[in-house]
Scaffold this active site. Sequence first.
Site, PDB file in Angstrom:
ATOM      1  CD  GLU A  67      -4.345   6.274   3.547  1.00  0.00           C
ATOM      2  OE1 GLU A  67      -3.514   6.046   2.652  1.00  0.00           O
ATOM      3  OE2 GLU A  67      -5.417   5.650   3.639  1.00  0.00           O
TER       4      GLU A  67
ATOM      5  NE  ARG B 265      -8.836  -9.336  -5.223  1.00  0.00           N
ATOM      6  CZ  ARG B 265      -9.935  -8.713  -4.838  1.00  0.00           C
ATOM      7  NH1 ARG B 265     -10.984  -8.666  -5.645  1.00  0.00           N
ATOM      8  NH2 ARG B 265      -9.986  -8.102  -3.668  1.00  0.00           N
TER       9      ARG B 265
ATOM     10  CE  LYS C 212      -4.359  -1.640   1.926  1.00  0.00           C
ATOM     11  NZ  LYS C 212      -4.181  -3.014   1.534  1.00  0.00           N
TER      12      LYS C 212
END
Length: 445
Positions: free
Chosen positions: A200, A293, A116
């Site tokens: 974050e 995906r 990430k």
Amino acid sequence: MIESLLVANRGEIARRIIRTAKRLGIRAIAVHSEADADLPFVAEADEAILIGPANPALSYRNTEAILAAAKATGAQAIHPGYGFLSENAEFARTVEASGLIWIGPDADAITAMGDKINARNLMAAAGVPVAPGTTDPAADLDAAVTAAAEIGYPVMVKAAAGGGGMGMGVAVDEAALRTEYDKVRVFAERMFGDGSVLIERYFPRVRHVEVQILGLADGRVVALGERECSVQRRNQKLVEESPSPAVSPELRSRLLAAAVRAGEAVGYRNAGTVECLLDPASGEFFFLEMNTRLQVEHPVTEYVYGIDLVEEQLRVASGLAPTFDPDALTPAGHAIEMRINAEDPKRFFPGPGVIRTWVEPAGDGVRVDSGYTEGNTVTQFYDSLLAKLIITGATRDEVLERAKEAVAGFQVVGPKNNLPFFAELLDNEEFRSGAYDTGIVSRMR
């Protein structure tokens, strides 16, 4: 087009991929664990291979067993579905090194988006908005405390290698951060083998909106609209709809353009999803992650754009042009998907068992993608998803009314299920108004 396809997955997604493969005249090969021998996807495949016991590590995550099955059956390609090995870059590399075709983005793109922090930095460099946060892992608790003070509380503490809503915690102050940091780090090490932690900004009232992208065989990346995914429990989705009732034409233009830039930044090929957090008050959105995906919720995009995303995946992997004109994409109508899970509808705890009654709803605008049928056993070894109930129509109001009828007509007796939750949601004024956010389920409880 490829001629034979091994589906390295189970349940509803294996069944759904097999359905498209057979429609296209592709020989569909299933792999299954001992626990899944009687499920519909096994019977519907042209050929099925037992690859191990119920434990996913010994079956659906067993690279050697899957590749041996591909060799034994003469498969040309492998489709990983979602979950299990679908975002495992090493598996993708091994598949291609074995001379097989991988139905998905290349391993480098999976690697780039799998971390990430690396993904945030790549997106920022590509001009995609990212939320305030760390550009490197918080090496220890002191670093996390310093970063949080700079970002401003509340903050989200996230496993850098996580996904699917797992490995996340919210800290409203330094005391909470000290607790959440250790929890997330230990969980990440156990689940992902990587204890790296990202700090974050946390947005208390936010919407979760994502964009479906498709990297074409000719190198172009196209965006196939957005999906609203804000109905969640424990950061995991329960309902998705397209288009999002929160997104204006102007905001949609910015969202889709940012998603295309995200795909182009990593040379993306095949299907993927760019997930964003949207502040409904300001109209600002921030990159959350990219799922490399096919998504569980892909059917709502299929309806709105009139395409079969699995077919498009197979065409890209075969080096073929898409079935649609990338320069003339015209969405129409509305679609909502509800995830029918084997879980308690109040606290959402898993409730496996033998399915004694299974009656699917039918009618205009009703589609059911199911992994089970009457007489099957839902075990504790896998995800609790039983089926996806997809409702479509010309307008959101029409879809909501059809959804109420479909939920009432869906009968599942045996394992616990969350159909009563959806009946409650569809009568909820906040949801019906379209002005909801990721806190809607907690407010209902």
